[in-house]
Scaffold this active site. Sequence first.
Site, short mmCIF file in Angstrom:
data_model
loop_
_atom_site.label_atom_id
_atom_site.label_comp_id
_atom_site.label_asym_id
_atom_site.label_seq_id
_atom_site.Cartn_x
_atom_site.Cartn_y
_atom_site.Cartn_z
N ASN A 68 2.01 -11.55 6.49
CA ASN A 68 2.63 -12.12 7.68
C ASN A 68 3.93 -11.39 7.99
OD1 ASN A 68 0.67 -14.37 7.30
ND2 ASN A 68 2.05 -14.91 5.62
N HIS A 113 1.77 -3.01 -1.09
CA HIS A 113 0.55 -3.16 -0.28
C HIS A 113 0.85 -3.99 0.96
CE1 HIS A 113 -3.96 -4.04 0.03
NE2 HIS A 113 -3.43 -4.97 0.81
N GLU A 114 1.52 -5.13 0.76
CA GLU A 114 1.83 -5.99 1.91
C GLU A 114 2.82 -5.32 2.84
OE1 GLU A 114 -0.17 -8.47 2.22
OE2 GLU A 114 -0.92 -8.08 0.20
N HIS A 132 1.23 -3.06 5.25
CA HIS A 132 0.60 -3.78 6.35
C HIS A 132 1.52 -3.99 7.54
CE1 HIS A 132 -3.38 -4.75 5.02
NE2 HIS A 132 -3.02 -5.45 3.97
#
Length: 858
Positions: free
Chosen positions: A277, A307-308, A311
Site C-alpha cells: 500500500n 520487495h514492497e 512496488h
Amino acid sequence: MPGENLTRDEARERAALLSVDGYEVSLDLRSAIGDTVGDGSRTFRSVTTLRFRCAEPGASSFADLIAPSVTAVSLNGRDLDPGEVFDGTRILLEDLAADNELVVDARCAYSRTGEGLHRFVDPEDGEVYLYTQYEPADSRRVFACFEQPDLKAPFRFEVRAPEGWTVWSNGTGELADGVWRFAETKPISTYITCVVAGPYHYVTDTYERDFEDGTRLRIPLGAMCRKALAPHFDADDVFLVTKQGLDFFHDHVDYPYPFGKYDQAFVPEYNLGAMENPGLVTFREEFIFRGKVTQASYEGRANVILHEMAHMWFGDLVTMEWWDDLWLKESFADFMGAFSLVGATRFTDGWITFANRRKAWAYRADQLPSTHPITADIRDLQDAKLNFDGITYAKGASVLKQLVAYVGQDAFLEGARRYFKRHAYGNTRLGDLLSVLEETSGRDMTAWSRAWLQTAGVNSLTPQVLLAADGRIDELAVAQEAAESHPELRPHRVAVGLYRRTDTGALERYARAEADVEGARTVVAELAGAEAPELVLVNDDDLTYCKIRFDETSLATLKEHLGALTDPLARALCWSALWNLTRDALLPARHFVDLVLRFAGRESDIGVLQMLHAWAESALEHYAAPAWRETGGALLAEGARRELEEAEPGSEQQLAWARFFARTASAPGDLQLLQDLLSGTAVVEGLDVDQELRWAFLEPLAAHGAADEKALAEELARDDTASGKRHQVRCLAARPSAEVKARCWAQVVESDALSNALVEATISGFVQASQRELLAPYAEKYFAAIERVWTERSIQIGMDVVRGLFPALQDSQATLDATDTWLAAHEDAAPALRRLVLEARDDLARALRGQAYDATAG
C-alpha cells in the site's frame, strides 16, 4: 446480477464505459470496541461518495460492495431502493449520466479472516487493533467501489475512531473535532488503499536526499506494531534497510518516490508476508522477532521490505491493467528486492538465498499441472487469488535475472526508467514493457517474450563431456530437455564452470565460459582443451532458470566431496540440483538424507543450512520408502543431536540445529533431552532456550504424548500473549488423540469461529507425520467437505483448508484414486478449487514415484 467473482470480461466492459474522478470514503470505527448489539455481529458505518464519468450516457453498470446491509444509495441526487439495487455483492447503476455522483451508506463487517478490515483483540492487554488488506479485491468489503486495478482514482479518507486511538492511511492525516482526515492520494487502484487504526506503538524517522538539480526530497518514515510487541521491535534496523533501499531505488529508477510519507505497519493475524500500500506498507508481525533468530530471518525481512518498496514504482505508480499481467509488478518486485538487497544492504549474499529458496518455490510450481506462463490467463478474481504463486513471483524474477544477462543491466534499468515516466499513474500490459526494452537494448524482444513469458515449464540442462586421449576435454556440450507436457526449448545465457580438487582437497573452479544455449544440444567451444573436470556446473553463477543435471563423474564427485566445494553459491546450486533429482525420482531420498547428514554440518550459509533441514524432513516424510522411514528418522535425529552438541556455542548454526533436532526427535531419549532443556536440568552450552524455542521444543513433545494439556496451559500462563496463544493452539492440535483430532477438525471445517491465524495454527498442529494412522479417517471426510467449505467460507480460509488438510500423509494409491474420483465427480466445481486439488494430487503422485525409486536403493 452476477456474484462476487468479477470476471475479466466484466472488468473490460466496465473500464471501457467508466472513468473515475475520485472517492471520498468516511468510516466510523468507534464500534470496534465495546459490546456488540443485536445478533452479536459487529459492523461499522461506511459512507462512500464516488464521482465518475460514463462514455455512453444512458448505459448501465454496477459498483462493488460486500456488506451485511446498505442503508441508503443515491445516484446523481436520486434515491435508490437498496433492496432493489443491492444484491449483497453489487449495486446496480442504471441510466448513467455523462458525469455521475454515487453515494452509498452501508454497514460493513469487521473481518476475522484477514480479508477486508481485520479486527484483532490482543489477549495480553485487551487492546483492539484494526488494519485493512485488500489484494486482489477486498476493498469492496470496506467501501463501495469499482473493484478492478485499471479504474484508478484519487482517494480521500476520513475516519472516526475510539478516543485515544491513532489512525493511518495512504496520505498524511490530522485529527480535528474527533475525525481523522487524510490528504488526497495520487490516482491509485482500490486494492492498494489502506487504513490502520488502534493504539499501535509508533516510531518515526526521516529520509532525506539531495538531487543534482538542487532540490531536496524529504520522506517522513514511520514504523508501528502492537504495544505488547514494542519491547521486541527493532525499528532502527527496519529504518536502516528502508533508507538503504530508498537510496538504491533513487539511484537506479530516476523517479523520486511519489507518495509522500512511508509508514510500515507490522500487524497481527496477517495472511501474507506484506502488502505494498503506497505510503502505508503492511507486514505480518512475525517479522518482529520475540526470540533469537538466525541472520536468514533478518535477511528475509530486509528482502520483504525492499520487495514492497520496489512496488512503489512497479505496481503502485504503474499498475497492470488486469491480473493477467500480475507478473509486471510481482516478478519485478521479487527481482528488484534481491537486486537491491545485494546492492544496498549488509546482506551481500542475497543471490545465494534467491538461488536456493526462491527458485525452489518456482521449480515446484512450474512442474505442477496448474503451471502457467508468467503472463497468465486470469479469467476472474478466484483465478487471480491463486496466481500469487511461485510462477508469478519466483520464476518471473528468475526470468528477469536472465533478461538482465540477455540485454545488459544498463539497458534493463534504462527501460525501467522510461517505463515509469511514460506510464506514471497509469495501467499497462506486457507490450508496454517490451517496447521500452526493445528501445533501450536494441534487441527484438518478441522471441524472448514468447519463449520465456508466454510458455510454461522448466528445462533441464545436462553437461556432456568427451575427453581426448591426453585426458583433456575434447568436447563439452550442454543438452537441453523439456517435459512432454511443455516441450518448449528456450534460449539460455549460461555460465559453465569446471571444478576439481586442489592439493588441499578443496573443490574449486579452474575454468569458466559463458555460452548461449539454444536447441537440444549446444557445444561450448571455449572449454575444449581444458583439463578434465571432476565437476561440471552448467548454470554456474545462476544466470538462467533451469534444472541443473550432472554427468556421472560430477554426481559421483558431489556424493563424496560436496562439502569441499568452497564457493557458497556453487554449493547452493548443487544442493538445489540434488533436491530436484530427489523430487524427480532420479536420486533415492535416503541418499539425499545421507548427503545432508554428511555435509550440512559444513554449510557456512545459514539460510542454505535451514533449507537443507526442511528438504531433509520432506525427503523423509514424502519421498522415502515407508519401510525406511523409521530408520531414516532415527538417523536424522541422531545427526541433528550430534551437530547441536558440536556446534559453536551461541552460534546461529547451533540454533538452527536445535530447532531441527526438535523437529526430528521421537525416541524416548531425545524427547527426554527436550524436556530437560525446558526444565533447565540439561544445558547445551551457549543455547539460550528463550520463549520461542520453548514452544519449538513443546510441539514435538505434545505430538508424541509427552506434553499434555496441563503442561501447555502452564506454558501459556508463562507466555500469555497473542503469539503464545497461537503456539498453544498448534501444540494442543498436535496431541496424538482421536478426540483431539476430531475436535480440531470440527473447529476448522465445521465452524467459522476461529480467526485466520488460529485456523492456520490448528491445521499446522493437526497434520503430524508421526500420526498417519490417527489421521487416516480424515481422508474420506476431506473429500466430502471441501466443496461445501469452498462455497461457504472466504477464499482465504478455503485455500487454507483445501491445501492444509489434503491427506498427503495417506500416501498410497488408494488416496490417489480417491482424489481422481473426486475430480471426476466434480468437473463443474469452481476452477480454483479444482486447481488446488489437482496440485495436491500431483504432489502425492510425485511422492509415490519417489518412494518407489527409493525402495530400489534398499
